[in-house]
Design a protein around this motif. Structure first.
Motif, PDB file in Angstrom:
ATOM      1  N   ALA A 109     -11.019  -7.628  14.154  1.00 37.72           N
ATOM      2  CA  ALA A 109     -12.536  -7.634  14.071  1.00 37.72           C
ATOM      3  C   ALA A 109     -12.854  -7.300  12.621  1.00 37.72           C
ATOM      4  CB  ALA A 109     -12.795  -6.218  14.987  1.00 37.72           C
ATOM      5  N   GLU A 110     -11.756  -7.009  11.599  1.00 37.91           N
ATOM      6  CA  GLU A 110     -12.399  -6.718  10.363  1.00 37.91           C
ATOM      7  C   GLU A 110     -11.539  -7.699   9.242  1.00 37.91           C
ATOM      8  OE1 GLU A 110     -14.098  -2.364   9.931  1.00 37.91           O
ATOM      9  OE2 GLU A 110     -11.808  -2.512  10.451  1.00 37.91           O
ATOM     10  N   VAL A 111     -12.262  -7.689   8.018  1.00 45.85           N
ATOM     11  CA  VAL A 111     -11.238  -8.260   7.047  1.00 45.85           C
ATOM     12  C   VAL A 111     -11.209  -7.345   5.788  1.00 45.85           C
ATOM     13  CG1 VAL A 111     -11.611 -10.486   7.948  1.00 45.85           C
ATOM     14  CG2 VAL A 111     -13.034  -9.412   5.936  1.00 45.85           C
ATOM     15  N   VAL A 136     -16.153  -6.060   6.853  1.00 43.64           N
ATOM     16  CA  VAL A 136     -15.240  -5.832   5.744  1.00 43.64           C
ATOM     17  C   VAL A 136     -15.146  -4.414   5.780  1.00 43.64           C
ATOM     18  CG1 VAL A 136     -15.339  -5.840   3.266  1.00 43.64           C
ATOM     19  CG2 VAL A 136     -16.443  -7.522   4.537  1.00 43.64           C
ATOM     20  N   ARG A 137     -13.745  -4.362   6.030  1.00 43.01           N
ATOM     21  CA  ARG A 137     -13.273  -2.714   5.867  1.00 43.01           C
ATOM     22  C   ARG A 137     -12.923  -2.296   4.455  1.00 43.01           C
ATOM     23  NH1 ARG A 137      -7.018  -0.870   6.518  1.00 43.01           N
ATOM     24  NH2 ARG A 137      -6.882  -2.437   4.799  1.00 43.01           N
ATOM     25  N   ARG A 184     -15.387   0.399   2.463  1.00 40.97           N
ATOM     26  CA  ARG A 184     -14.941   1.336   1.375  1.00 40.97           C
ATOM     27  C   ARG A 184     -14.744   0.524   0.234  1.00 40.97           C
ATOM     28  NH1 ARG A 184      -9.714   2.869  -0.723  1.00 40.97           N
ATOM     29  NH2 ARG A 184      -8.728   1.193   0.886  1.00 40.97           N
ATOM     30  N   PHE A 185     -15.263   0.606  -0.977  1.00 42.34           N
ATOM     31  CA  PHE A 185     -15.326  -0.210  -2.161  1.00 42.34           C
ATOM     32  C   PHE A 185     -14.262   0.469  -3.205  1.00 42.34           C
ATOM     33  CE2 PHE A 185     -19.237  -0.411  -0.448  1.00 42.34           C
ATOM     34  CZ  PHE A 185     -20.038  -1.779  -0.752  1.00 42.34           C
ATOM     35  N   ARG A 235      -2.549  -3.772  -3.801  1.00 40.21           N
ATOM     36  CA  ARG A 235      -1.755  -3.389  -2.583  1.00 40.21           C
ATOM     37  C   ARG A 235      -2.095  -2.078  -2.231  1.00 40.21           C
ATOM     38  NH1 ARG A 235       2.398  -6.062  -5.435  1.00 40.21           N
ATOM     39  NH2 ARG A 235       3.307  -3.799  -5.518  1.00 40.21           N
ATOM     40  N   GLN A 236      -1.892  -1.230  -3.135  1.00 40.84           N
ATOM     41  CA  GLN A 236      -2.524   0.518  -2.627  1.00 40.84           C
ATOM     42  C   GLN A 236      -3.990   0.641  -2.049  1.00 40.84           C
ATOM     43  OE1 GLN A 236      -1.493   3.485  -5.481  1.00 40.84           O
ATOM     44  NE2 GLN A 236       0.339   2.073  -6.681  1.00 40.84           N
ATOM     45  N   ALA A 237      -4.735   0.107  -2.598  1.00 40.10           N
ATOM     46  CA  ALA A 237      -6.211   0.083  -2.225  1.00 40.10           C
ATOM     47  C   ALA A 237      -6.029  -0.336  -0.616  1.00 40.10           C
ATOM     48  CB  ALA A 237      -7.120  -0.776  -3.104  1.00 40.10           C
ATOM     49  N   LEU A 238      -5.583  -1.654  -0.338  1.00 40.31           N
ATOM     50  CA  LEU A 238      -5.779  -2.225   0.994  1.00 40.31           C
ATOM     51  C   LEU A 238      -4.918  -1.562   1.894  1.00 40.31           C
ATOM     52  CD1 LEU A 238      -5.530  -6.156  -0.036  1.00 40.31           C
ATOM     53  CD2 LEU A 238      -7.700  -4.546   0.295  1.00 40.31           C
TER      54      LEU A 238
END
Length: 258
Positions: A109-111, A136-137, A184-185, A235-238
């Motif tokens: 449902a999100e990317v 967009v997550r 979240r940005f 990677r940490q942010a995602l």
């Protein structure tokens, strides 16, 4: 600055070699079952959409794709938009259609999105102005001129470059209120990014958005999508969940690769 410039020139040389390989649309073959994976493999991850910058293509993300794949991300997608694209809004609409197709194909449902330079601005416009926050997550931007960059004024003959200038209609649209935005940005900005003038323009400063601005020291604009330290930060942010976003922003605000 000399080290950062030398690294950017080396990245440019390597990217010119890879550029032809990224001109065609990517094949969507599933990763082989026997591919080596690091310990995070197998965890459920939303698809990650990679969006390149101006006069570029998906080949700029070769190393980042490899890093994400080795750490367990199974659905990695790239979108090539034409260098003849003249409007950020039109590119954002194309991105939206691409994301809808990804969600339908993968069942997610999100990317998440990682956008370099202009790509980050296109993705932000989709999220803020076209309802993309429903899909967009997390949006990660790398060296994106969120407040416009004065360097764009030097080549402003191209319409989409004019939209990256300070005070452009697109930049002003992104300043408008965005109450309830669900995305979240995470914005990576470098103190040696010579294309962002001033360098702080690559930060996001908006009262309605959940934002983590990450200062990077020691590399320039072109190295942001390829440097392993930045890849680790991405990677940490995602990996951070939405509810943890503010705590993460307080804990991880900057790093140096000098």
């Amino acid at each position: 600055m000399l080290r950062a410039t030398a690294l950017d020139l080396a990245v440019l040389a390597g990217h010119l070699v890879l550029y032809p390989s990224g001109m065609a649309a990517e094949r969507r073959d599933p990763p082989p079952d026997g591919a080596p994976q690091l310990p995070t493999a197998g965890r459920a991850r939303p698809p990650v959409v990679l969006l390149h910058g101006f006069i570029d293509n998906r080949s700029v993300f070769v190393l980042l794709r490899r890093s994400l794949s080795r750490h367990g991300w199974r659905h990695l997608e790239s979108l090539n938009y034409s260098p003849l694209t003249c409007d950020i809004r039109a590119a954002a609409e194309l991105l939206g259609r691409h994301i809808e197709e990804i969600c339908a194909r993968t069942g997610h449902a999100e990317v998440d999105i990682v956008g370099h330079s202009l790509g980050g601005l296109i993705a932000r416009y989709y999220v803020q102005c076209l309802g993309g926050d429903a899909r967009v997550r997390t949006l990660v931007t790398l060296g994106t001129p969120h407040a416009g960059t004065r360097s764009a004024q030097l080549i402003s003959a191209h319409p989409i470059v004019r939209q990256m200038c300070p005070g452009s209609d697109v930049v002003e649209e992104l300043r408008r209120p965005a109450p309830g935005c669900r995305t979240r940005f995470v914005s990576f900005w470098s103190d040696l990014d010579t294309l962002m003038v001033p360098v702080e323009t690559a930060r996001i400063d908006h009262p309605d958005l959940t934002v983590q601005n990450v200062r990077v020291s020691g590399i320039g604009h072109l190295a942001l999508p390829v440097h392993p330290a930045v890849a680790n930060g991405i990677r940490q942010a995602l990996t951070v969940e939405k509810a943890e976003g503010q705590e993460a922003a307080d804990a991880r605000g900057a790093f140096s690769v000098a």
